[in-house]
Design a protein around this motif. Structure first.
Motif, PDB file in Angstrom:
ATOM      1  N   SER A 149       0.451  -1.347  -0.115  1.00 21.61           N
ATOM      2  CA  SER A 149       0.417   0.162  -0.003  1.00 21.61           C
ATOM      3  C   SER A 149       0.874   1.212  -0.180  1.00 21.61           C
ATOM      4  O   SER A 149       0.932   2.123  -1.291  1.00 21.61           O
ATOM      5  N   PHE A 150       1.866   1.299   0.378  1.00 19.28           N
ATOM      6  CA  PHE A 150       2.709   2.255   0.808  1.00 19.28           C
ATOM      7  C   PHE A 150       3.611   2.629  -0.960  1.00 19.28           C
ATOM      8  O   PHE A 150       3.550   3.762  -1.147  1.00 19.28           O
ATOM      9  N   ILE A 151       3.729   1.361  -1.195  1.00 23.38           N
ATOM     10  CA  ILE A 151       4.634   1.681  -2.573  1.00 23.38           C
ATOM     11  C   ILE A 151       3.140   1.901  -3.855  1.00 23.38           C
ATOM     12  O   ILE A 151       4.072   2.718  -4.841  1.00 23.38           O
TER      13      ILE A 151
ATOM     14  N   SER B 226     -13.797 -13.532   4.818  1.00 18.76           N
ATOM     15  CA  SER B 226     -15.342 -13.544   6.030  1.00 18.76           C
ATOM     16  C   SER B 226     -13.966 -13.562   7.425  1.00 18.76           C
ATOM     17  O   SER B 226     -14.523 -13.119   8.472  1.00 18.76           O
ATOM     18  N   THR B 227     -12.587 -12.747   7.220  1.00 17.19           N
ATOM     19  CA  THR B 227     -12.356 -12.952   8.470  1.00 17.19           C
ATOM     20  C   THR B 227     -12.148 -11.418   8.850  1.00 17.19           C
ATOM     21  O   THR B 227     -11.302 -10.224   8.190  1.00 17.19           O
ATOM     22  N   TRP B 228     -12.053 -10.870  10.013  1.00 19.75           N
ATOM     23  CA  TRP B 228     -11.479  -9.206  10.806  1.00 19.75           C
ATOM     24  C   TRP B 228      -9.780  -9.059  10.592  1.00 19.75           C
ATOM     25  O   TRP B 228      -9.927  -7.835   9.835  1.00 19.75           O
ATOM     26  N   ASP B 229      -8.945  -9.843  10.393  1.00 22.74           N
ATOM     27  CA  ASP B 229      -8.005  -9.897  10.330  1.00 22.74           C
ATOM     28  C   ASP B 229      -7.405  -8.992   8.868  1.00 22.74           C
ATOM     29  O   ASP B 229      -6.878  -8.731   8.460  1.00 22.74           O
ATOM     30  N   TRP B 230      -8.106 -10.338   7.940  1.00 26.48           N
ATOM     31  CA  TRP B 230      -8.106  -9.482   6.106  1.00 26.48           C
ATOM     32  C   TRP B 230      -8.643  -8.076   5.742  1.00 26.48           C
ATOM     33  O   TRP B 230      -8.164  -6.842   5.604  1.00 26.48           O
ATOM     34  N   TRP B 231     -10.183  -8.541   6.452  1.00 30.77           N
ATOM     35  CA  TRP B 231     -10.551  -6.900   6.910  1.00 30.77           C
ATOM     36  C   TRP B 231      -9.388  -5.071   7.156  1.00 30.77           C
ATOM     37  O   TRP B 231      -9.181  -5.108   6.662  1.00 30.77           O
ATOM     38  N   ILE B 232      -9.482  -5.785   8.297  1.00 32.48           N
ATOM     39  CA  ILE B 232      -8.966  -4.843   9.332  1.00 32.48           C
ATOM     40  C   ILE B 232      -7.258  -4.196   8.419  1.00 32.48           C
ATOM     41  O   ILE B 232      -7.023  -3.310   8.089  1.00 32.48           O
ATOM     42  N   ILE B 233      -6.751  -5.005   7.937  1.00 26.50           N
ATOM     43  CA  ILE B 233      -5.233  -5.208   7.238  1.00 26.50           C
ATOM     44  C   ILE B 233      -5.187  -4.330   6.009  1.00 26.50           C
ATOM     45  O   ILE B 233      -4.734  -3.245   5.907  1.00 26.50           O
ATOM     46  N   HIS B 234      -6.546  -4.793   5.569  1.00 23.22           N
ATOM     47  CA  HIS B 234      -6.897  -3.992   3.614  1.00 23.22           C
ATOM     48  C   HIS B 234      -7.700  -2.562   3.967  1.00 23.22           C
ATOM     49  O   HIS B 234      -6.770  -2.133   3.194  1.00 23.22           O
ATOM     50  N   ILE B 235      -8.605  -2.618   5.045  1.00 20.05           N
ATOM     51  CA  ILE B 235      -8.508  -1.226   5.586  1.00 20.05           C
ATOM     52  C   ILE B 235      -7.330  -0.252   5.687  1.00 20.05           C
ATOM     53  O   ILE B 235      -7.549   0.933   4.962  1.00 20.05           O
ATOM     54  N   LEU B 236      -6.657  -1.133   6.627  1.00 17.82           N
ATOM     55  CA  LEU B 236      -5.383  -0.032   7.183  1.00 17.82           C
ATOM     56  C   LEU B 236      -4.920   0.687   5.759  1.00 17.82           C
ATOM     57  O   LEU B 236      -4.044   1.690   5.699  1.00 17.82           O
ATOM     58  N   GLY B 237      -4.854  -0.516   4.593  1.00 12.78           N
ATOM     59  CA  GLY B 237      -3.766  -0.542   3.543  1.00 12.78           C
ATOM     60  C   GLY B 237      -4.500   0.311   2.950  1.00 12.78           C
ATOM     61  O   GLY B 237      -3.488   1.512   2.566  1.00 12.78           O
TER      62      GLY B 237
ATOM     63  N   ILE C  35      -5.930   3.358   3.481  1.00 13.46           N
ATOM     64  CA  ILE C  35      -6.359   4.638   4.285  1.00 13.46           C
ATOM     65  C   ILE C  35      -4.734   5.365   3.551  1.00 13.46           C
ATOM     66  O   ILE C  35      -4.765   5.921   3.414  1.00 13.46           O
ATOM     67  N   MET C  36      -3.921   4.110   4.178  1.00 12.74           N
ATOM     68  CA  MET C  36      -2.656   5.085   4.487  1.00 12.74           C
ATOM     69  C   MET C  36      -1.876   5.047   3.142  1.00 12.74           C
ATOM     70  O   MET C  36      -1.709   5.885   2.165  1.00 12.74           O
ATOM     71  N   MET C  37      -3.208   4.351   1.845  1.00 14.56           N
ATOM     72  CA  MET C  37      -2.576   4.371   0.004  1.00 14.56           C
ATOM     73  C   MET C  37      -2.676   5.636  -0.151  1.00 14.56           C
ATOM     74  O   MET C  37      -2.418   6.201  -0.877  1.00 14.56           O
ATOM     75  N   VAL C  38      -4.690   6.413   0.698  1.00 16.83           N
ATOM     76  CA  VAL C  38      -5.007   7.654   0.265  1.00 16.83           C
ATOM     77  C   VAL C  38      -4.230   8.101   0.915  1.00 16.83           C
ATOM     78  O   VAL C  38      -4.081   9.482   0.120  1.00 16.83           O
TER      79      VAL C  38
END
Length: 200
Positions: A124-126, A164-175, A177-180
């Motif tokens: 996401s940073f890249i 369907s896991t919270w871990d997937w959604w948390i990591i990807h939403i954080l990514g 937000i970081m990308m935006v």
């Protein structure tokens, strides 16, 4: 003799009046002709309308937008693949497509899970840097980041089922937000650098 002088004076007065009348009529006709020759000026077209039409055309270019979306999505997966290759060398993790398109390896509660979590966040940073290179407009970063995220959800659902896991959604939403946020920052820095400075 007196009558002859009076007749001459009256004749000269009549001639003077005729000359004056002809001069005034000719000047009046010339003035009217000049008025006819000058065409009425039409009001100039507003420059704002022209700029608005040009900006609207420049902003909406479906072919350009589609090529930018495809480029961002492709580079996103290339970057993820390279990072997983590095993780394989450093941490002896296996290389599989499941790391990209499933939630099997994302876990915010384990150290091994953070190897893949960090890979997603690093991509996401890249991706924010790629926004500055490909999109170049800070106001479009949100749209392209959300589009990339939605396309990734669709591809993950096709490959291994809906995440369907919270871990997937948390990591990807954080990514995302970081990308935006970082994408808008890098794009604004590039936009400011393109503005020529006035040399005093």
């Amino acid at each position: 003799e007196i009558e002859r002088i009076v007749v001459q004076h009256s004749t000269m007065a009549i001639q003077r009046s005729n000359v004056a009348n002809s001069a005034s009529s000719s000047s009046h006709s010339n003035f009217n002709n000049g008025k006819r020759a000058v065409a009425p000026l039409s009001p100039p077209a507003s420059p704002r309308l022209g700029h608005a039409a040009v900006n609207a055309t420049a902003q909406f270019n479906p072919r350009l937008i589609l090529s930018q979306i495809i480029s961002l999505q492709s580079f996103h997966y290339v970057v993820l693949g390279v990072i997983f290759q590095i993780n394989h060398v450093l941490f002896a993790t296996n290389i599989t497509m499941d790391r990209i398109f499933t939630a099997n390896f994302l876990d915010i509660w384990s150290a091994m899970g953070w190897i893949d979590n960090a890979a997603v966040l690093m991509s996401s940073f890249i991706g924010s840097l790629l926004l500055a290179l490909i999109v170049e407009k800070s106001k479009k970063c949100l749209d392209f980041s959300v589009t990339l995220f939605l396309i990734h959800i669709v591809l993950c659902s096709v490959y291994g089922g809906f995440p369907s896991t919270w871990d997937w959604w948390i990591i990807h939403i954080l990514g995302m937000i970081m990308m935006v946020i970082l994408g808008e920052y890098f794009c604004s820095k590039r936009e400011l650098s393109d503005i020529p400075l006035l040399v005093l």
